[in-house]
Write an enzyme that holds these catalytic residues in place. Sequence first.
Site: not given
Ligand code: APR
Length: 233
Positions: A59, A90, A107, A175, A177
């Site tokens: 990573r 992040n 995190h 960005g 979920s």
């Molecule tokens: N710009 C903005 N958002 C985007 C883009 C983009 N270009 N591409 C994708 N996304 C969105 C997706 O649609 C989704 O809603 O980013 C989001 C990513 O979601 P996850 O993969 O679930 O990431 P996140 O919410 O940061 O995860 C939370 O989960 O595994 C753990 O610790 C890890 O901090 C992380 C936590």
Amino acid sequence: MYNKKKLVVLTGAGMSVESGLSTFRGAGGMWGQHRVEDVATIEAWYRDKQKVLDFYNIRRKELLGVKPNLGHAVLVELEKDFDVKIITQNVDNLHEQAGSTHVLHLHGELMKVRSCGPGAEVYDLSPDNYETRLGDTCPKGYQLRPHIVWFGEAVPEMNIAIDIVEKADIFLIIGTSLQVYPAASLLRYVPAEVSVYMIDPNEVSANNREINIINKGAGEGMLELKEKLRKYL
Ligand code: APR
């Protein structure tokens, strides 16, 4: 002098997609390629430390190969007119590399390691020496582990984050979920009268709250948001 409005921003993996890093969920996401239970829990660490260390070494290598994107840059620009506080899920340091001055990592941070000893001292890694191996210890002789909040571990910065969110004048989500708690619960602490904006190219469900959705990626979405924020000046 006037008091700048407080713009509180919650960011997730989508913030760094346009830099070249992957998200966790959805197509091509990290958790489609690696099992959380193998690399991101304390049980995984006790079972196979080298495997966990290798996962984070990779990573870091990825992070060292990318740069902040337009979305990060617009967030920096907004500091001119707003008191911008970023709460990020992040573990990359792209907000800091871009120049944002208030970044709280919920995190943990990829470019740091922590002693497994009772002091849990935190150390910076340098880009020329970013790998951690079994047997790498702190000065007191304890193994170093990634400075990452794994699934099942407490989120030490949560109370500070809640405090920041409760004082927001404007709240922005980029960005994420909103599937991982307690981070996702921060939305509940946004005062009722505060406008909430969300930038995400995909649909995200955030119950019980009116949200102004900008259905775009982080870069374009931030440019659009910058215009919308003029009305608060
Ligand atoms: N710009 C903005 N958002 C985007 C883009 C983009 N270009 N591409 C994708 N996304 C969105 C997706 O649609 C989704 O809603 O980013 C989001 C990513 O979601 P996850 O993969 O679930 O990431 P996140 O919410 O940061 O995860 C939370 O989960 O595994 C753990 O610790 C890890 O901090 C992380 C936590």
